[in-house]
Motif scaffolding. Structure first.
Motif, PDB file in Angstrom:
ATOM      1  N   GLU A  59      24.186 -17.679 -52.798  1.00 24.67           N
ATOM      2  CA  GLU A  59      25.010 -17.200 -51.770  1.00 24.67           C
ATOM      3  C   GLU A  59      25.874 -16.273 -52.040  1.00 24.67           C
ATOM      4  O   GLU A  59      26.130 -15.274 -51.309  1.00 24.67           O
ATOM      5  N   GLN A  60      26.590 -16.281 -53.200  1.00 30.74           N
ATOM      6  CA  GLN A  60      27.861 -15.248 -53.634  1.00 30.74           C
ATOM      7  C   GLN A  60      26.857 -13.932 -54.156  1.00 30.74           C
ATOM      8  O   GLN A  60      27.474 -13.012 -53.622  1.00 30.74           O
ATOM      9  N   GLY A  93      26.015 -12.496 -50.733  1.00 32.20           N
ATOM     10  CA  GLY A  93      27.015 -11.958 -49.930  1.00 32.20           C
ATOM     11  C   GLY A  93      27.318 -10.348 -50.594  1.00 32.20           C
ATOM     12  O   GLY A  93      27.937  -9.494 -49.769  1.00 32.20           O
ATOM     13  N   HIS A 123      30.732 -16.625 -46.180  1.00 31.31           N
ATOM     14  CA  HIS A 123      29.511 -15.785 -46.609  1.00 31.31           C
ATOM     15  C   HIS A 123      29.686 -14.778 -47.659  1.00 31.31           C
ATOM     16  O   HIS A 123      28.727 -14.279 -48.097  1.00 31.31           O
ATOM     17  N   HIS A 124      30.793 -14.815 -48.393  1.00 34.17           N
ATOM     18  CA  HIS A 124      31.262 -14.078 -49.713  1.00 34.17           C
ATOM     19  C   HIS A 124      30.852 -12.732 -49.586  1.00 34.17           C
ATOM     20  O   HIS A 124      30.356 -12.017 -50.456  1.00 34.17           O
ATOM     21  N   LEU A 125      31.071 -12.006 -48.332  1.00 37.15           N
ATOM     22  CA  LEU A 125      30.806 -10.575 -48.014  1.00 37.15           C
ATOM     23  C   LEU A 125      31.258  -9.434 -49.084  1.00 37.15           C
ATOM     24  O   LEU A 125      32.482  -9.597 -49.614  1.00 37.15           O
ATOM     25  N   PHE A 166      22.637 -12.795 -43.310  1.00 37.54           N
ATOM     26  CA  PHE A 166      22.980 -13.827 -44.470  1.00 37.54           C
ATOM     27  C   PHE A 166      22.065 -14.619 -44.508  1.00 37.54           C
ATOM     28  O   PHE A 166      21.300 -14.982 -45.533  1.00 37.54           O
TER      29      PHE A 166
END
Length: 546
Positions: A9-10, A13, A36-38, A305
Motif C-alpha cells: 500500500e505504501q 501510494g 493511503h500513503h499519498l 488507490f
C-alpha cells in the motif's frame, strides 16, 4: 527509506498524485496522506491565495506526511507561464508563455524565465512543475495547446523546451515534458473527448517525437502522457496513456527514457468517459506509467488507490514493475532534496518579483510582439479620439481561467494618447453585444480591437465586431492576445499584431509598439497562412534558431 521496508500500500501510494479543494489542509487530503500513503499533491488556483499562504500550505502537507514516513511529498503545479498559470499574483514573477518565447527565438531568455519561475516556486514549497509543453503546434484548430507550444517546428520547440527544462531543474524543481507523444496536431481537447493523431511513424518520428527525444537527452525528470490515440504506434483504439506499446515499447525501451512517466489527469473525459478513473489508473500502470494523476474528486482518488492495490494483489500488475516505479520516484525525491521544508523567512517577500526578474519578463515581452501587417496606421496618432475594445475572459474552461484584469493595453496607452476609452466585451459576444460594441465605436477616430482566440467558431462574435468596424472606420488596428491565427477570420484588416497572451507585461509592450516607442521584434513561431508564414515579422530582429 529503503523500498524493501515499504508495504504494498505504501508503494502504491507513492505512485498516485492527487488534488484537493481549499486553501488549507482538509479532511480528504489528510486521509489520502495518512491512510493511503499519498506520494504527491497537485495545486490548482482553488488552493492558492498568496505566496505566504502557499508556503505554509506546502509545509503543513509535508509535516502531515512526515508523521507517517520520511519520504517527502511531490508538490506540483501547472505553471507553464503566460495564459496557463495557476499563480498570477502581482507580487510574484509571472513568466511569459511558450509561444511568446517562440516569437523571441531567444533560448537564453527562455532559460532565465524558467529558472526564475523555479526559484520562486521552490520558495513556496512547490518542487515540481508540469512544464514545459513541448508539443509542436501545427494545427490552427487545436483547442487546447495553441500558445502553450513554442511553435510549429521541432528545432524551435526543442531548443526552447530544453532551455526551460534546464532552467527549472537548475533551480532544483523537477520539469515535466508534455504531452507525449505530442498533442499539437489535434482538433479535439482531451479534457472533453478522445483525439487521434493519424500520421505515420516516419512523420511522427521526424516531427512530434523530436522534442521528447531531445528532452530525454537533456535529462528531464518527468514526461507526461497524452490522452490521444496514435494508430502508428498503437493499432488498437487506445490513447497513449493506457497503451503499453506507447509508454513501454516506445518511450521506455526504444527511446531509452529512464525518468518518471506521469499521466495527465485521469478524470479528463478521454479516459474517465471511456474506462472510468479507477480502471484507467490500472491500465495506465499496466502500460508503464509510474505516477497516475487524479486531480479533483475524492471518491475517484480513493477508487484509484483501491483498484491499484487490488490489481497488484491479483498479479495483474507485477510487484517488480511497481518496485521499479517506486525506485524512480524515491531516487528523484532524494536527488532534488524534496525533504527540505519551505520557510517564511524575514526577507521572504523580497525574494519574489525582484527588479532582475521583472526585467527578464519585460525583455521577453518586448521581443515577442510581432507585427504582421501595417498599411500606414502605426504609430497611433496621439491627438485622435481612441477606443480600445478589450475581450474579457469570463467563462471558466480547462484552458481559460477568468481573472480580474485591471491592466490592459488601454492602460498602457494612457500615458501617450490624449483621449483613450476602453470598452469591454466577453470572449463570446452575442448579436446584441456585437451591435452594442459597434454602436459605441461610432464616434471614435482610431480603434484598437484586441481579439482572444477569434479563430474559434465559439468566438464568432469577436470576428463580427472586427468585420463591421473595418467596414465603417478607416483606422482599425487588431491585436490578437492569444492564438495568432485570428487574422484568417478578417484578412482585410489593415494592421495586425500578435501578442500571444494578454498579461500586463505583454500589454505594456504592445502599447509601446502601437505608439512607436518600440519596434516590434517578434517573428511568427507558426504559419498563419501562405502570405504570413513561420518567421514572418515586420521591423523584427533577424535572429533565428540555427
Amino acid at each position: 527509506m529503503n523500498i524493501s521496508e515499504l508495504t504494498l500500500e505504501q508503494k502504491i501510494g507513492q505512485m498516485v498524485m492527487c488534488g484537493f479543494k481549499g486553501l488549507e489542509v482538509d479532511e480528504n487530503i489528510t486521509t489520502l496522506i495518512e491512510k493511503h500513503h499519498l506520494g504527491g499533491i497537485i495545486y490548482f488556483r482553488r488552493n492558492l491565495d498568496n505566496k505566504e499562504q502557499t508556503c505554509k500550505l506546502s509545509r503543513d502537507l509535508q509535516l502531515i506526511s512526515k508523521k507517517k514516513t520520511d519520504i517527502p511529498l511531490f508538490v506540483c503545479i501547472d505553471q507553464e507561464g503566460g495564459m496557463v498559470a495557476r499563480i498570477d499574483w502581482d507580487d510574484v514573477t509571472l513568466i511569459p508563455g511558450n509561444m511568446a518565447l517562440g516569437a523571441t527565438r531567444d533560448a537564453l531568455l527562455a532559460y532565465d524565465a524558467a529558472r526564475i519561475c523555479g526559484e520562486e516556486l521552490l520558495k513556496m514549497g512547490i518542487n515540481m512543475n508540469f512544464a514545459p509543453s513541448v508539443d509542436i503546434n501545427n494545427n490552427a484548430n487545436n483547442p487546447v495547446i495553441g500558445v502553450r507550444s513554442y511553435g510549429e517546428r521541432p528545432d524551435l520547440v526543442t531548443e526552447l523546451g530544453n532551455a526551460q527544462i534546464r532552467g527549472l531543474q537548475d533551480a532544483n524543481v523537477s520539469a515535466t515534458a508534455k504531452h507525449f507523444p505530442g498533442h499539437g496536431d489535434t482538433a479535439v481537447d482531451s479534457h472533453h473527448g478522445l483525439a487521434s493523431v493519424a500520421h505515420d511513424e516516419q512523420r511522427l518520428t521526424n516531427l512530434e517525437l523530436v522534442p521528447f527525444v531531445q528532452a530525454i537527452s537533456a535529462g528531464v525528470d518527468l514526461i507526461m502522457t497524452a490522452h490521444v490515440m496514435f494508430p502508428a504506434f498503437e493499432p488498437e483504439q487506445r490513447p497513449a496513456t493506457v497503451s503499453r506499446r506507447v509508454l513501454t515499447d516506445l518511450l521506455r525501451n526504444r527511446l531509452q527514457y529512464q525518468g518518471i512517466i506521469v499521466t495527465d489527469c485521469l478524470e479528463m473525459k478521454a479516459i474517465s468517459a471511456v474506462y472510468g478513473v479507477a480502471e484507467g489508473a490500472v491500465l495506465s500502470v499496466e502500460a508503464g506509467a509510474d505516477i497516475v494523476l487524479v486531480s479533483h474528486r475524492f471518491e475517484e482518488q480513493t477508487a484509484a488507490f483501491e483498484a491499484l492495490v487490488a490489481a497488484a494483489r491479483s498479479g495483474r500488475i507485477s510487484e517488480a514493475q511497481i518496485d521499479a516505479s517506486v525506485e524512480r520516484i524515491l531516487n528523484l525525491k532524494q536527488r532534488r532534496q524534496m525533504d527540505i521544508l519551505p520557510e517564511i523567512t524575514a526577507d521572504f517577500a523580497e525574494q519574489f518579483a525582484t527588479p532582475t526578474s521583472k526585467a527578464v519578463v519585460e525583455q521577453i515581452c518586448e521581443k515577442s510582439i510581432t507585427l504582421i501587417k501595417d498599411e500606414g496606421l502605426l504609430p497611433l496618432q496621439p491627438e485622435l479620439k481612441t477606443l480600445v475594445i478589450w475581450p474579457e475572459v469570463r467563462e471558466h474552461t480547462e484552458v481559460d481561467e477568468p481573472i480580474e484584469q485591471m491592466y490592459t493595453v488601454a492602460t498602457g496607452l494612457q500615458p501617450y494618447i490624449k483621449d483613450v476609452t476602453e470598452y469591454r466585451i466577453g470572449t463570446y459576444p452575442n448579436a446584441d453585444d456585437v451591435a452594442a460594441a459597434v454602436q459605441f465605436a461610432a464616434d471614435y477616430e482610431q480603434i484598437v480591437v484586441v481579439t482572444y482566440n477569434a479563430v474559434s467558431q465559439l468566438h464568432e462574435g469577436q470576428v463580427e465586431i472586427v468585420k463591421q468596424l473595418i467596414n465603417q472606420h478607416e483606422r482599425v488596428i487588431v491585436a490578437s492576445s492569444r492564438n495568432p491565427y485570428d487574422l484568417n477570420q478578417f484578412d482585410s484588416v489593415k494592421t495586425y499584431l500578435c501578442c500571444y497572451e494578454n498579461r500586463p507585461a505583454s500589454m505594456t509592450a504592445l502599447a509601446e509598439v502601437l505608439v512607436g516607442r518600440k519596434q516590434a521584434e517578434g517573428k511568427l513561431p507558426v504559419t498563419i497562412n501562405a502570405e504570413y508564414p513561420y518567421g514572418h515579422g515586420i521591423n523584427g530582429s533577424k535572429q533565428t534558431i540555427s
